[in-house]
Motif scaffolding. Structure first.
Motif, short mmCIF file in Angstrom:
data_model
loop_
_atom_site.label_atom_id
_atom_site.label_comp_id
_atom_site.label_asym_id
_atom_site.label_seq_id
_atom_site.Cartn_x
_atom_site.Cartn_y
_atom_site.Cartn_z
N ARG A 87 1.38 -1.09 0.21
CA ARG A 87 0.32 -0.19 0.05
C ARG A 87 1.10 1.68 -0.10
NH1 ARG A 87 -4.99 -1.15 4.06
NH2 ARG A 87 -6.57 -3.06 2.31
N ALA A 88 1.54 0.81 0.83
CA ALA A 88 2.71 2.48 0.77
C ALA A 88 3.45 2.93 -0.32
CB ALA A 88 3.79 2.83 1.81
N LEU A 89 3.84 1.67 -1.28
CA LEU A 89 4.52 1.75 -2.69
C LEU A 89 3.52 2.33 -3.87
CD1 LEU A 89 7.25 -1.29 -2.48
CD2 LEU A 89 7.81 0.88 -2.44
N ARG A 90 2.42 1.73 -3.54
CA ARG A 90 1.34 2.42 -4.44
C ARG A 90 1.29 3.37 -4.53
NH1 ARG A 90 -3.75 -0.50 -2.77
NH2 ARG A 90 -2.57 -2.51 -3.05
N ALA A 91 1.13 3.98 -3.08
CA ALA A 91 0.48 5.32 -3.40
C ALA A 91 1.89 5.82 -3.08
CB ALA A 91 -0.01 5.39 -1.12
N LEU A 92 3.51 5.61 -3.32
CA LEU A 92 4.13 6.64 -3.74
C LEU A 92 4.10 6.30 -5.05
CD1 LEU A 92 6.64 5.10 -1.19
CD2 LEU A 92 6.33 7.59 -0.72
N ARG A 93 3.94 5.51 -5.73
CA ARG A 93 4.11 5.28 -7.30
C ARG A 93 2.86 6.58 -7.75
NH1 ARG A 93 4.31 -0.10 -6.17
NH2 ARG A 93 2.29 -0.60 -7.19
N ARG A 94 1.45 6.82 -7.04
CA ARG A 94 0.55 6.97 -7.52
C ARG A 94 1.16 8.45 -7.42
NH1 ARG A 94 -4.40 3.34 -5.80
NH2 ARG A 94 -3.99 1.97 -7.85
N MET A 95 1.81 9.10 -6.24
CA MET A 95 2.11 10.17 -6.22
C MET A 95 3.22 10.79 -7.19
SD MET A 95 1.58 11.06 -2.87
CE MET A 95 2.31 10.04 -1.81
N GLY A 96 3.44 9.70 -7.77
CA GLY A 96 5.03 9.67 -8.70
C GLY A 96 6.18 9.82 -8.26
N ALA A 97 6.30 9.28 -7.26
CA ALA A 97 7.53 8.91 -6.23
C ALA A 97 8.30 7.38 -6.66
CB ALA A 97 7.57 9.07 -4.58
N VAL A 98 9.65 7.56 -7.07
CA VAL A 98 10.24 6.36 -7.09
C VAL A 98 11.03 6.34 -5.84
CG1 VAL A 98 12.45 5.91 -8.49
CG2 VAL A 98 10.38 7.25 -9.41
N VAL A 99 11.19 4.83 -5.16
CA VAL A 99 12.08 4.35 -4.01
C VAL A 99 13.24 3.77 -4.55
CG1 VAL A 99 11.66 3.07 -2.37
CG2 VAL A 99 9.58 4.47 -3.38
N ARG A 100 14.04 4.28 -4.67
CA ARG A 100 15.74 3.62 -4.88
C ARG A 100 16.46 3.45 -3.50
NH1 ARG A 100 16.99 7.09 -8.86
NH2 ARG A 100 15.94 5.63 -10.49
N VAL A 101 17.12 2.79 -3.44
CA VAL A 101 18.20 3.09 -2.65
C VAL A 101 19.75 2.64 -3.33
CG1 VAL A 101 19.11 0.74 -0.70
CG2 VAL A 101 16.38 0.96 -1.25
N GLU A 102 20.38 3.75 -2.82
CA GLU A 102 21.74 3.61 -3.46
C GLU A 102 22.94 3.10 -2.04
OE1 GLU A 102 22.17 7.44 -5.48
OE2 GLU A 102 20.25 6.67 -6.71
N LEU A 103 24.06 2.69 -2.63
CA LEU A 103 24.60 3.04 -1.46
C LEU A 103 25.93 3.96 -2.00
CD1 LEU A 103 25.29 -1.15 -1.98
CD2 LEU A 103 25.01 0.37 0.13
N PRO A 104 26.97 4.14 -1.06
CA PRO A 104 27.43 5.35 -1.50
C PRO A 104 28.79 4.49 -1.98
CG PRO A 104 27.91 4.43 1.30
CD PRO A 104 26.96 4.02 -0.02
N GLY A 105 29.31 5.75 -2.88
CA GLY A 105 30.62 5.68 -3.82
C GLY A 105 31.78 5.27 -3.06
N ASP A 106 33.40 5.07 -4.06
CA ASP A 106 34.31 4.75 -3.13
C ASP A 106 34.80 5.63 -1.54
OD1 ASP A 106 34.37 2.06 -4.01
OD2 ASP A 106 35.42 2.77 -6.09
N ASN A 107 33.59 7.09 -1.79
CA ASN A 107 34.40 7.76 -1.40
C ASN A 107 33.74 7.71 0.35
OD1 ASN A 107 35.83 8.99 -3.02
ND2 ASN A 107 33.88 10.39 -4.23
N GLY A 108 33.03 7.17 0.66
CA GLY A 108 32.92 6.73 1.77
C GLY A 108 31.16 7.45 1.56
N PRO A 109 30.65 6.71 3.56
CA PRO A 109 29.42 7.08 3.85
C PRO A 109 28.73 9.22 2.76
CG PRO A 109 30.16 6.10 5.51
CD PRO A 109 31.28 6.55 4.20
N GLN A 110 28.11 9.17 2.49
CA GLN A 110 27.39 10.74 2.22
C GLN A 110 26.24 11.51 3.53
OE1 GLN A 110 26.16 10.69 -1.73
NE2 GLN A 110 28.68 10.16 -2.56
N SER A 111 26.35 11.63 3.72
CA SER A 111 25.52 12.86 4.56
C SER A 111 24.20 12.85 3.92
CB SER A 111 26.16 13.20 5.89
OG SER A 111 26.50 14.72 5.15
#
Length: 87
Positions: free
Chosen positions: A63-87
């Motif tokens: 339900r949460a993902l459906r609501a987000l999609r209907r509002m045009g949102a994209v849920v994406r998980v990204e890992l930080p690059g080789d430069n270490g964690p980003q804030s």
């Protein structure tokens, strides 16, 4: 730890439970963790983690993902690059 020659995946798009499962599994593997390791670190049962990685659906998640999609949102998980964690 990665043993193949392919570059690590750095980003996952989550559209549903199966995508979330692949994402959790992919990020876990990128971090060199077993399911047991991650379950202990996250304070959850390993069998729950296994079901999550297998793409088990939950009503709340869908339900949460459906609501987000209907509002045009994209849920994406990204890992930080080789430069270490980003804030």
């Amino acid at each position: 730890m990665r043993t193949d020659k392919s570059p690590p995946r750095r980003s996952w798009t989550v559209r549903g439970a199966a995508d979330l499962g692949r994402t959790v599994s992919g990020v876990r593997r990128e971090n060199g963790l077993t399911q047991q390791d991650l379950a202990e670190q996250a304070g959850i049962d390993r069998t729950y983690l296994a079901r999550l990685e297998a793409g088990a659906e939950t009503l709340l998640l869908e339900r949460a993902l459906r609501a987000l999609r209907r509002m045009g949102a994209v849920v994406r998980v990204e890992l930080p690059g080789d430069n270490g964690p980003q804030s």
